[in-house]
Write a protein that holds these residues in place. Structure first.
Motif, PDB file in Angstrom:
ATOM      1  N   GLU A 139       7.402  -0.706   3.055  1.00  0.00           N
ATOM      2  CA  GLU A 139       6.766  -1.804   3.785  1.00  0.00           C
ATOM      3  C   GLU A 139       7.505  -3.124   3.603  1.00  0.00           C
ATOM      4  O   GLU A 139       7.131  -4.117   4.212  1.00  0.00           O
TER       5      GLU A 139
ATOM      6  N   VAL B 102       2.182  -6.096   3.676  1.00  0.00           N
ATOM      7  CA  VAL B 102       1.664  -5.137   4.649  1.00  0.00           C
ATOM      8  C   VAL B 102       2.615  -5.111   5.841  1.00  0.00           C
ATOM      9  O   VAL B 102       2.985  -6.168   6.368  1.00  0.00           O
TER      10      VAL B 102
ATOM     11  N   THR C 144       0.820  -1.210   0.000  1.00  0.00           N
ATOM     12  CA  THR C 144       0.000   0.000   0.000  1.00  0.00           C
ATOM     13  C   THR C 144       0.851   1.256   0.000  1.00  0.00           C
ATOM     14  O   THR C 144       0.620   2.183  -0.780  1.00  0.00           O
TER      15      THR C 144
ATOM     16  N   THR D 159       0.863  -0.290   9.152  1.00  0.00           N
ATOM     17  CA  THR D 159      -0.035   0.115   8.063  1.00  0.00           C
ATOM     18  C   THR D 159      -1.484   0.077   8.544  1.00  0.00           C
ATOM     19  O   THR D 159      -1.931  -0.918   9.127  1.00  0.00           O
TER      20      THR D 159
END
Length: 753
Positions: free
Chosen positions: A563, A693, A559, A698
């Motif tokens: 990450e 993720v 996203t 997140t």
């Protein structure tokens, strides 16, 4: 570590199941406590430490108590009541005595007797550091004049009432008097002084009241004696003047009126009864033959006998008529006899009717005569009504004056006797003694309160953290929120210096003293680590999914930036290539080719040049000499404005088709989805997406929003990988991911955590 097809019923947000069964609710609370255990321990520890500091710094206080009882079996002199009219000692009386003990009169008496206005404990602001500070600032703002005696007394009274306790013990008649002081001897002395002051005040109050009552009673008795004599003389004179004769407490007219009225009531009842009998016999005459119940009710033997004969003949007539016909001589004779019997019954009923009518006429005549007599008596009694009213008033006055005179005379004799020997209902049953232990602060109570308060505060903080923790931490949470499998949880690796991948291919040596030095080659340098096992679980998920559909072109995305998608892409590609598969790693993040900068920083050509057909594929590839992994860097992308057009071009499709034919696995390191749209244009040639993720960072709503807005990505989503997980904290969220299930195996076979 591998969490494929984990049941979605295991929901991490356990507090959201509060409306479930009691067992589920209890389990959810236990899970919250396990997850927030360090925070809760810190809060409870802080509360206990504050309580300990308070216990070490607070000045000890000592409380001494005396017990006093309201004696309901008090000794009364000569067994007579007090002139004040002692009332029964009930609950309200005891509560009243408690309030008297709390009154300022008792408190001021103790303060005067013990000279407490001269005691520093009652004149200073307060003990401890806070009292000293208040007293210092008070002296700064004062006008320098010494406090008056009234001010000192009021200040001592305020401190006295603050440290004094008066209470009733349950529903008994015992009152407990307590006083708290820094000096245990002073506490006992003041408690006993309060009890003594109360007893003295009660005796003094009764003595003064009795003395005042005696003086008043003497004057009142003289007045009542004169008034009673005058009232009795007025009664005798009135009876003589009006010829009133008293017969047994009632006047003759009243007695006669009552008797006539009673006779009238009885006559009226007799008349009503006679009329009822006459009305009933009239109703019976309307019947041809009275039924059995009516005949029995009349109690007339003749009617009962005739009705029995009539019924027998009617039965025989019915039988003869059915057998021989209604015109048969026997049937005709029976009907004639039945008519004769019916006539006799009616004659007898008429005779009874005449008798009842005669009784009714007699009753009416008697009732009218009694009414006439009653009217005469009423007429006569009206003449003496006024005299009777006046007589009753005079008699009532005479009785009242006499009763008051007798009562006051008796009370006066009692007051004379009790004035010389007043008594009180209260007595001390347990005198206050010097306490040996402090009463304040209570160590166990303070510690228990601190522990309980800490537990409540820590649980509230834990619930608040749970409600505000909108990040991914467990596999079940991923499955519930995103509707996708969590295929792996990668443990967090420390920040290390990453050497250039190109140097290794050019013959550079790895740092043997630090096996974790190369983050992008971690699975190669540490093949038995927990991180490597997690990457293998991703490889297993890819191979299992290949049974359903072709799964050779894989893209990793996330996203947000940083990450760990590039770290996963590189290690996954290294793992596959090290296992003997033909693998190519493509840096498709044309906006920020961090993978190319880390692996091949000196590369001048790459994906952009191959798609533009400026160079051939083999010219842009870089091959790792150890794992045989082929890497296609991004190339120079600093001047590119429309990277999504490049990835969506036919040339890119053709390149992926070429790579699909040449390699077993094609790993595409894609840019993050939130900042750019490049990932969405690759859905036509990518078989599956691996979504990375960051664990515990997140936001869930951000990930959910991006996947919901990209259905083409979600349809081909292989699963989600939680990266950078804190293994110690993870054990509190999902116990089967903790070190407990891995450490024995790792320690035995030399695995690296």
């Amino acid at each position: 570590m591998l969490q494929v097809n984990k049941p979605t019923s295991e929901i991490n947000r356990d507090f959201a199941e509060a409306d479930g069964s009691p067992s589920q609710t209890l389990t959810s609370y236990i899970d919250i406590i396990r997850r927030q255990f360090p925070t809760m321990v810190a809060i409870v520890s802080a509360c206990v430490i504050l309580a300990l500091l308070y216990l070490f710094t607070a000045a000890p206080q000592f409380t001494s108590t005396a017990s006093m009882v309201i004696d309901t079996r008090k000794v009364q002199l000569f067994q007579q009541q007090s002139v004040l009219g002692d009332i029964a000692v009930d609950s309200a009386t005891v509560e009243t005595q408690v309030e008297i003990l709390k009154s300022e009169n008792i408190s001021l008496a103790v303060i005067r007797d013990l000279h407490l206005t001269e005691d520093p404990e009652f004149t200073s602001v307060g003990g401890g550091l806070l009292g000293a500070v208040v007293e210092f600032f008070g002296s700064l703002f004062s006008d320098g004049q010494a406090a008056s005696e009234f001010e000192q007394t009021r200040k001592a009274l305020e401190r006295f009432e603050k440290n004094r306790t008066i209470k009733r013990l349950g529903l008994t008649y015992v009152m407990e008097i307590g006083y708290t002081s820094k000096d245990p001897a002073k506490a006992a002395k003041i408690a006993n002084a309060i009890a003594d002051a109360y007893i003295v005040d009660s005796l003094e109050a009764k003595y003064q009241a009795t003395r005042r009552a005696s003086v008043w009673l003497q004057d009142r008795i003289k007045e009542l004696r004169t008034q009673a004599s005058a009232a009795q003389k007025a009664v005798v004179d009135f009876k003589t003047a009006n010829n009133i004769v008293d017969t047994g407490g009632r006047l003759m007219n009243e007695q006669q009126l009552a008797e006539v009225n009673s006779q009238l009531v009885m006559a009226h009842a007799s008349t009503a009864e006679a009329k009822a009998r006459m009305d009933r016999i009239n109703d019976i005459l309307k019947q041809e033959i009275p039924d059995a119940s009516v005949a029995d009710a009349l109690k007339n033997d003749t009617i009962v006998k005739l009705r029995g004969q009539y019924v027998d003949m009617a039965s025989k007539e019915s039988i003869w008529a059915m057998k021989y016909g209604s015109d048969h001589l026997a049937a005709v004779n029976l009907r004639r006899q039945m008519a004769e019997i019916k006539k006799n019954i009616i004659d007898e009923l008429k005779r009874i009717q005449e008798s009842y009518k005669s009784d009714y006429d007699i009753a009416q005549t008697r009732e009218e005569a009694i009414k006439s007599s009653l009217a005469n008596v009423v007429s006569e009694s009206q003449l003496t009504n006024q005299a009777q009213v006046q007589l009753r008033e005079l008699e009532s006055n005479a009785q009242s004056y006499q009763a008051m005179y007798d009562n006051f005379l008796q009370r006066y004799m009692e007051s004379v006797q009790q004035q010389s020997f007043p008594i009180t209902e209260a007595r001390v049953i347990s005198a206050a003694t010097m306490p040996l232990k402090k009463s304040y602060p209570k160590t166990l109570l303070v510690l228990a309160g601190a522990l309980f308060g800490g537990l409540m505060l820590s649980f509230g903080a834990a619930m608040a953290r749970e409600l505000t923790d909108k990040v991914f931490r467990t596999t079940s949470q991923v499955e519930e929120v995103l509707g996708a499998n969590c295929i792996a949880i990668l443990p967090a690796l420390g920040l290390v210096d990453v050497p250039r991948f190109g140097d290794k291919m050019l013959g550079g040596k790895r740092n043997a003293n630090n096996p974790q030095a190369d983050l992008l080659r971690y699975v190669v340098d540490n093949p038995l680590s927990r991180f490597s096992e997690a990457v293998r679980s991703v490889k297993v998920a890819i191979d299992l999914n290949a049974i359903v559909r072709e799964n050779r072109v894989l893209a990793t995305t996330s996203t947000l930036p940083n990450e760990g998608k590039s770290t996963l892409s590189t290690n996954l590609a290294q793992l596959m290539a090290h296992g003997g598969a033909r693998v190519i790693l493509v840096d498709a993040d044309l906006r920020n080719p961090s993978l190319s900068r880390a692996l091949v920083p000196d590369a001048q050509i790459g994906l952009v040049d191959v798609v533009a057909q400026k160079v051939q594929l083999h010219e842009a590839l870089v091959v790792d000499s150890e794992t045989k992994l082929s890497i296609l860097p991004a190339g120079i992308t600093s001047k590119l404005l429309h990277t999504n057009e490049i990835l969506a071009s036919k040339a890119m499709h053709a390149l992926v088709t070429q790579l699909r034919a040449k390699f077993d696995y094609v790993i595409l390191d894609m840019p993050p989805m939130a900042p750019v749209v490049d990932v969405r244009v690759t859905s036509s040639f990518v078989d599956s997406y691996v979504f990375v993720v960051e664990w515990g960072k997140t936001k869930t709503d951000v990930v959910k929003h991006n996947l919901r807005g990209s259905p083409e990505i979600q349809d081909k989503l292989l699963g989600v990988v939680l990266n950078k997980a804190d293994t110690k904290a993870l054990a509190r969220y999902e116990s089967y991911h903790g070190r407990y299930y891995y450490q024995k195996y790792y320690a035995r076979y030399g695995y690296v955590e």
